[in-house]
Motif scaffolding. Structure first.
Motif, mmCIF file in Angstrom:
data_model
loop_
_atom_site.group_PDB
_atom_site.id
_atom_site.type_symbol
_atom_site.label_atom_id
_atom_site.label_comp_id
_atom_site.label_asym_id
_atom_site.label_seq_id
_atom_site.Cartn_x
_atom_site.Cartn_y
_atom_site.Cartn_z
ATOM 1 N N HIS A 252 9.832 -2.627 3.776
ATOM 2 C CA HIS A 252 10.440 -3.162 2.617
ATOM 3 C C HIS A 252 10.677 -1.924 1.476
ATOM 4 N N LEU A 253 10.008 -1.084 1.324
ATOM 5 C CA LEU A 253 10.145 0.142 0.343
ATOM 6 C C LEU A 253 9.743 1.418 1.294
ATOM 7 N N HIS A 254 10.611 2.485 0.877
ATOM 8 C CA HIS A 254 10.588 3.828 1.395
ATOM 9 C C HIS A 254 9.403 4.308 0.521
ATOM 10 N N PRO A 255 8.687 5.226 1.051
ATOM 11 C CA PRO A 255 7.467 5.939 0.178
ATOM 12 C C PRO A 255 7.865 6.442 -1.270
ATOM 13 N N GLY A 256 8.973 7.162 -0.998
ATOM 14 C CA GLY A 256 9.617 7.536 -2.201
ATOM 15 C C GLY A 256 10.149 6.567 -3.315
ATOM 16 N N ALA A 319 -2.033 -2.326 2.754
ATOM 17 C CA ALA A 319 -1.450 -1.790 1.552
ATOM 18 C C ALA A 319 -2.335 -0.523 0.834
ATOM 19 N N LEU A 320 -3.385 -0.807 0.658
ATOM 20 C CA LEU A 320 -4.223 0.081 -0.241
ATOM 21 C C LEU A 320 -4.073 1.489 0.608
ATOM 22 N N ARG A 321 -4.421 1.294 2.226
ATOM 23 C CA ARG A 321 -4.236 2.806 2.723
ATOM 24 C C ARG A 321 -2.730 3.398 2.666
ATOM 25 N N ASN A 322 -1.841 2.629 2.660
ATOM 26 C CA ASN A 322 -0.298 2.960 2.831
ATOM 27 C C ASN A 322 -0.115 3.578 1.407
ATOM 28 N N LEU A 323 -0.519 2.918 0.267
ATOM 29 C CA LEU A 323 -0.306 3.460 -1.065
ATOM 30 C C LEU A 323 -0.972 4.811 -1.126
#
Length: 391
Positions: A252-256, A319-323
């Protein structure tokens, strides 16, 4: 009897400290330094073994998991969703009811409330989130277009009566007729308001914020984006102090975009959500989201007709690990996005969202790889031997 979690790195006041955490009757009673250990030798304990001891996650926007769609769930289904959530570190959640018929919405509300009265071995369903029905057709996302409608206070008042006051959160579109004027009335019903699913102009969006809207639903998604001549709803969301939900699944959202949002809003105004559907925890295939058919391929959920994204298969621990990966920030800086920020946004930070004496003993233990080892909801340890996951 008082219980203790020993030898953990306990997250307190924004940092980790070597301490033991005590809890009794569902609430935290002590956060004690190790030197006081001799007074606790004879009590039942949980060995955290140098792991991270953190507040449980609070997912304020989710449509289901483990094969159960919120819109079609009975109280037993809510139990199954809540158990799955707890396995992944979520100790509190709102069930998000997608725009549906009044009959089906009322049914879902009644079943959610029935579950809230009697549950065990699962995350605590803290309330109900209505996503719609006062949304724009052009930005409907996975909403059924034929069920969207103009602002209607009486409808929400009926829903709130059925919910016995447990509707805590609603998503509305600023451009729908009557919505700006409706927001103060929703606040009187004790419902926090988020704006989204909208291509609203900047001024109308600000009008809603000044009228009391305090959050933005899945920021950037199903939303008119910023233009230098037309800041739109996105400009108002970024410029104001409202909270911004974010789906941090990498789809849904690019890391940038995640880093940009955090840069603009600050770490205290972004809320990590899953927006998960019934497919969370299950393999690719065909599923439902409210009245819609959804196809999940490579863990990406899309409408069978139109190919728009339809929620996610995300869990809060992922989501935590992605963040952590997206931002490079340390765990202590990321945790508020999943804990105290959502609690503050919906006015529940006096009870949950942080490890403090007097608050609910909603605790999660993470290992060095940030995987959930144990979850405790009001001090009750979640049974991890039960699972429906196939991934």
């Amino acid at each position: 009897m008082k219980h203790w979690i020993f030898d953990g790195k306990v997250y307190v006041d924004g940092h980790f400290t070597e301490a033991d955490l005590g809890y009794e009757d569902g609430r935290i009673t002590d956060i004690a330094e190790r030197k006081e250990r001799d007074i606790r030798r004879d009590v039942k304990d949980v060995d955290a073994g140098g792991k991270y001891v953190i507040p449980g996650f609070f997912d304020i926007h989710t449509h289901g998991a483990a094969g159960h769609d919120v819109n079609a769930s009975n109280k037993e289904d809510f139990q199954a969703i809540g158990h799955f959530k707890a396995l992944h570190g979520t100790t509190s959640w709102f069930c998000s009811i997608l725009t549906d018929t009044e009959e089906q919405t009322s049914y879902c509300i009644k079943e959610a409330v029935a579950h809230m009265r009697a549950y065990e071995n699962c995350a605590n369903l803290q309330g109900i989130h209505l996503e719609g029905p006062f949304l724009e057709k052009e930005y409907k996302g996975a909403m059924p277009e034929w069920l969207l409608r103009e602002a209607d206070y009486d409808l929400i008042a009926r829903y709130q009566e059925t919910a016995e006051g447990n509707i805590r959160y609603i998503t509305v579109s600023p451009m729908v007729k009557g919505v700006p004027e409706l927001i103060p009335e929703l606040l009187k019903l004790n419902i926090k308001v988020a704006i989204g699913h909208s291509g609203a102009d900047y001024d109308t969006s600000w009008r809603c914020i000044r009228n009391g809207a305090s959050s933005a639903t899945h920021t950037f998604n199903a939303m008119g984006l910023f233009h230098q001549h037309r800041p739109a709803i996105m400009g108002a969301c970024l410029e104001s102090d409202i909270y911004c939900e974010a789906i941090c699944d990498g789809l849904h959202l690019h890391p940038g975009a995640v880093r940009f949002l955090l840069k603009m809003k600050g770490m205290d105004r972004v809320i990590a959500i899953t927006d998960s559907i019934m497919a969370a925890g299950l393999k690719d295939g065909r599923y439902k989201l409210g009245v819609n058919d959804v196809i999940v391929k490579d863990s990406d959920a899309r409408l069978a007709e139109g190919n728009s994204r339809a929620g996610s298969t995300l869990t809060m621990d992922r989501a935590l690990r992605n963040l952590l990966s997206f931002t490079g920030r340390p765990l202590e800086e990321i945790l508020p996005l999943l804990t105290i920020n959502p609690a503050r946004a919906v006015g529940m930070d006096d009870q949950i969202g942080s490890l403090e004496v007097g608050k609910q003993a909603d605790v999660v233990i993470l290992d060095s790889e940030y995987q959930v080892v144990d979850s405790f909801v009001k001090g009750q340890r979640i049974d991890r031997s039960i699972t429906t996951e196939v991934l």
